[in-house]
Structures are given as C-alpha cells and as structure tokens.
Scaffold this active site. Sequence first.
Site, PDB file in Angstrom:
ATOM      1  N   ARG A 190       0.656  -1.101   0.122  1.00 37.14           N
ATOM      2  CA  ARG A 190      -0.110   0.170   0.216  1.00 37.14           C
ATOM      3  C   ARG A 190       0.819   0.943   0.282  1.00 37.14           C
ATOM      4  NH1 ARG A 190      -3.275   0.240   5.454  1.00 37.14           N
ATOM      5  NH2 ARG A 190      -1.630  -1.421   5.916  1.00 37.14           N
ATOM      6  N   ASN A 210      -7.073  -2.437   2.553  1.00 38.93           N
ATOM      7  CA  ASN A 210      -6.350  -3.883   2.833  1.00 38.93           C
ATOM      8  C   ASN A 210      -8.372  -4.626   2.766  1.00 38.93           C
ATOM      9  OD1 ASN A 210      -3.498  -3.897   2.826  1.00 38.93           O
ATOM     10  ND2 ASN A 210      -3.276  -4.099   5.285  1.00 38.93           N
TER      11      ASN A 210
END
Length: 101
Positions: free
Chosen positions: A30, A48
Amino acid sequence: MSDTEPADLAASPVRLTAWVHGHVQGVGFRWATRTKALDFGLVGFASNYPDGRVLVVAEGREDATDALLAWLRSGDTPGRVDTVVDSVTGPRGGYDGFDTR
C-alpha cells in the site's frame, strides 16, 4: 479527428478501481502504491481487505491511471501480484491526496 484530441483524452479525469490479488499485505504494498500514485499526480486510496486483497482507487488523468495500472501489473511491486481486476469509470471526487487505509 484533430492532432490534439488524443492528448485531450489523456488529460480527461477518470477513476481507476483495481482489486489486487496475491501476496500484497504486510509487504509495504500500500505504501509503495501510494508513492507511485502521488508520483503520477493521482488521488485516492489503497486499502487492505480481510481476504488478502488490496483495493486501489485512484483518480486523475487517464494516462496517469494507465501508468499506475501498468505498474500494478509489472512485477515491480512489493510482494507478489497474481491478478489485477480493474475498471475505469468517471471520477467521483472527494479525495485529498492518496491515503493508505
């Protein structure tokens, strides 16, 4: 068709939604996606999901979202990307920067 039309289309804002499958959690995926998105001038987020996927939503110029999608599929990301399922729609707005959730 004019010579400027392709550039005008590339500058049109769009929204990329990409579900990234593979080993993409707990590996800095990320954060790296955020860095790339900001480099490309995009706004949005990477988040997520409990099933191991990462949802990437990015808005900005179409050529920039294309570049981010190409990077997601490149094999140069942290972890291991097995599949990217994507769609491109019109932008919705409401983002300030690029968040990791």
